[in-house]
Design an enzyme around this catalytic site. Sequence first.
Site, PDB file in Angstrom:
ATOM      1  CG  ASP A   6       2.111 -17.821  16.532  1.00 39.58           C
ATOM      2  OD1 ASP A   6       2.025 -17.364  15.385  1.00 39.58           O
ATOM      3  OD2 ASP A   6       3.111 -17.639  17.267  1.00 39.58           O
ATOM      4  CG  ASP A  59       5.615 -24.915   9.050  1.00 38.64           C
ATOM      5  OD1 ASP A  59       6.643 -24.474   9.599  1.00 38.64           O
ATOM      6  OD2 ASP A  59       4.734 -25.524   9.673  1.00 38.64           O
ATOM      7  CG  HIS A  60       9.810 -20.284   9.688  1.00 37.80           C
ATOM      8  ND1 HIS A  60       8.643 -20.014  10.364  1.00 37.80           N
ATOM      9  CD2 HIS A  60      10.799 -20.266  10.620  1.00 37.80           C
ATOM     10  CE1 HIS A  60       8.933 -19.830  11.645  1.00 37.80           C
ATOM     11  NE2 HIS A  60      10.222 -19.980  11.833  1.00 37.80           N
ATOM     12  CE  LYS A  88      13.003 -22.971  12.676  1.00 39.99           C
ATOM     13  NZ  LYS A  88      13.722 -21.737  12.959  1.00 39.99           N
ATOM     14  CG  HIS A 138       6.002 -23.569  13.182  1.00 41.21           C
ATOM     15  ND1 HIS A 138       6.012 -23.311  11.830  1.00 41.21           N
ATOM     16  CD2 HIS A 138       5.931 -22.350  13.775  1.00 41.21           C
ATOM     17  CE1 HIS A 138       5.969 -22.004  11.628  1.00 41.21           C
ATOM     18  NE2 HIS A 138       5.905 -21.396  12.791  1.00 41.21           N
ATOM     19  NE  ARG A 144      -3.470  -2.218   2.690  1.00 42.36           N
ATOM     20  CZ  ARG A 144      -4.586  -2.552   2.060  1.00 42.36           C
ATOM     21  NH1 ARG A 144      -5.166  -1.711   1.233  1.00 42.36           N
ATOM     22  NH2 ARG A 144      -5.139  -3.740   2.252  1.00 42.36           N
ATOM     23  CD  GLU A 177       8.896 -18.225  19.869  1.00 45.47           C
ATOM     24  OE1 GLU A 177       9.495 -17.490  19.081  1.00 45.47           O
ATOM     25  OE2 GLU A 177       7.662 -18.252  19.982  1.00 45.47           O
ATOM     26  CE  LYS A 230      14.794 -19.361  18.601  1.00 43.73           C
ATOM     27  NZ  LYS A 230      13.372 -19.124  18.328  1.00 43.73           N
ATOM     28  CE  LYS A 252       4.986 -15.692  20.479  1.00 40.63           C
ATOM     29  NZ  LYS A 252       6.162 -15.887  19.632  1.00 40.63           N
TER      30      LYS A 252
HETATM   31  C1  BG6 Z   1       6.315 -17.888  13.789  1.00 42.61           C
HETATM   32  C2  BG6 Z   1       5.382 -17.436  14.873  1.00 42.61           C
HETATM   33  O1  BG6 Z   1       5.641 -18.718  12.881  1.00 42.61           O
HETATM   34  O2  BG6 Z   1       7.385 -18.614  14.376  1.00 42.61           O
HETATM   35  C3  BG6 Z   1       6.116 -16.584  15.896  1.00 42.61           C
HETATM   36  O3  BG6 Z   1       4.330 -16.671  14.308  1.00 42.61           O
HETATM   37  C4  BG6 Z   1       7.305 -17.337  16.441  1.00 42.61           C
HETATM   38  O4  BG6 Z   1       5.252 -16.217  16.956  1.00 42.61           O
HETATM   39  C5  BG6 Z   1       8.162 -17.856  15.294  1.00 42.61           C
HETATM   40  O5  BG6 Z   1       8.060 -16.448  17.243  1.00 42.61           O
HETATM   41  C6  BG6 Z   1       9.254 -18.770  15.819  1.00 42.61           C
HETATM   42  O6  BG6 Z   1      10.136 -19.070  14.786  1.00 42.61           O
HETATM   43  P1  BG6 Z   1      11.622 -19.498  15.102  1.00 42.61           P
HETATM   44  O7  BG6 Z   1      12.200 -19.826  13.788  1.00 42.61           O
HETATM   45  O8  BG6 Z   1      12.269 -18.321  15.790  1.00 42.61           O
HETATM   46  O9  BG6 Z   1      11.519 -20.653  16.030  1.00 42.61           O
END
Ligand code: BG6
Length: 523
Positions: free
Chosen positions: A269, A211-212, A216, A274, A73, A250, A379, A374
């Site tokens: 979330d 899904d990141h 990894k 994940h 935007r 985390e 972590k 969280k």
């Molecule tokens: C994201 C969540 O998908 O993953 C966040 O929305 C979270 O809330 C994050 O902090 C964690 O990712 P990573 O790679 O730091 O474990």
Amino acid sequence: MTQTATARDGAAQAANVNPLRAGVASSRITDPCNIIFFGASGDLVKRMLMPAMYNLRLENILPANYGIVGVSRDEFSDTEFRDVMHKSIDEFSRSGAAKDPMWTDFAKCLSYIGGGFDDDRLYTQLRKQLEQNDAHLGTGGNRLFYLSTPPSVFALIIDKLDAAGLGPRDNKVGWTRIIVEKPFGTDLDSARALQAEVSKVFDEKTVYRIDHYLGKEPVQDIMALRFANVIFEPIWNRRYVDCVQITATETVGVEGRGGYYDNSGALRDMIQNHVMNLLALVAMEPPVSSSADSIRDEKFKALSAIRPIPRDRIMQDSARGQYGAGSIAGQPVPGYREEPSVNPTSNTDTYAALKLYIDNWRWADVPFYLRSGKRLAHKNSEIAIRFKGIPHRLFGELGDTIDNNVLVMKIQPEEGVSLRFAAKIPGPKMHIRAVSMDFNYGTGFGVVSAPAYERLIGDAMRGDATLFTRWDAVETAWNIVTPVMEHWWNTPDETFPNYAAGSQGPASSDRMLAADGREWRRI
Ligand code: BG6
């Protein structure tokens, strides 16, 4: 040493590289294409996606012919957009500040289009820009759209792309794909509604749901550990496994995303996506091949064998928490309800734990404990397979405990594999202690893993969907978490906040395992 190992070591010495990596071709060049980031002025593009693109270029994974178009935007000229991206790369790229001549070369392929996502003119302009890139940059009509916007506009953008002739069916020259960021829906019904919109325009083979976690390195290694070794598979089942614990915790709080998070919570979330993906990789049967669909077929089968928690068991088989004030690394931090943009009487879970069973021959009666939260003590993302105890005790002086074997796949911050086993303490007596054998990817292979987004964007550009979540898996995961989520949202927890920031989490989660005579591993 085998001949192959000797030859490999020789080659490694000649090339002066880590012997474990000798002879490995590391680059996989992508197809020429345009990648279009919707939501280009957002945080994800600045922190992750643009630095990932730049590093793909540095690593020679991007081909010579590519175009990057930012869409959002905000009103920027191409030059202003390039400046903003330059600063983001300087701040967030793993390879440090962007430098010439690489930056100038990279920047000339960057352009920007500003406007409302509901405005048809935006799509007309986008179409022109893509045609121009095809003509001048040699991008061959290939288009990868990346939706890094709030999910509320996913369907709108897809609809407008189609109306502007930018969907796959109108592309007669090259391919058209779409990457969709999480969350894919906010519950089962909304996910189905979104899928109905997506599938009107994009065939499943062209949809890359990101899904990141799957990008990894240690997550990708779960399959290598299981299926490139012969020793684990025979014991990877209910005969030998006592329980599986999957953890993704985390220390950070909501990091300025209070508005989003307060409508989400830990279960949505992290667990729905994940953690469920980790569970699927641990529980699935060996795929018949390494093709994307063979692997995703098996993941889906594993997920669909999970028994949804019956409504009358939700209190016993799940645990939720919300952090109060506490301290992280010695620094005081506020409670969740004091975070910006969070409702001061919020009932949102910042910690979620589930106990699930997988109803199939391999896993019947083996509990899978999942947890994520969280503002916890550390972590830590890991999968721990706890094996059953020994059937008959021969050794150990009275008072020695003989701990169960545990195999831990460490995802972050440590990346590796650790096996706990019993050993005799040197000396005249037969004292037994638990010891562990550890492998660390970083020191083992002498490399730092690339961030997940680099791997995933590269794969989508190449058309490799293995590390992306197929719709059937997304739907199944929602089917499992939605009843719990609804129950939690409809019955506020009067004990919130029920764990202090920096702690191990709520006592209710410990009680869930204690009821089974088990304990969580320490975070
Ligand atoms: C994201 C969540 O998908 O993953 C966040 O929305 C979270 O809330 C994050 O902090 C964690 O990712 P990573 O790679 O730091 O474990």
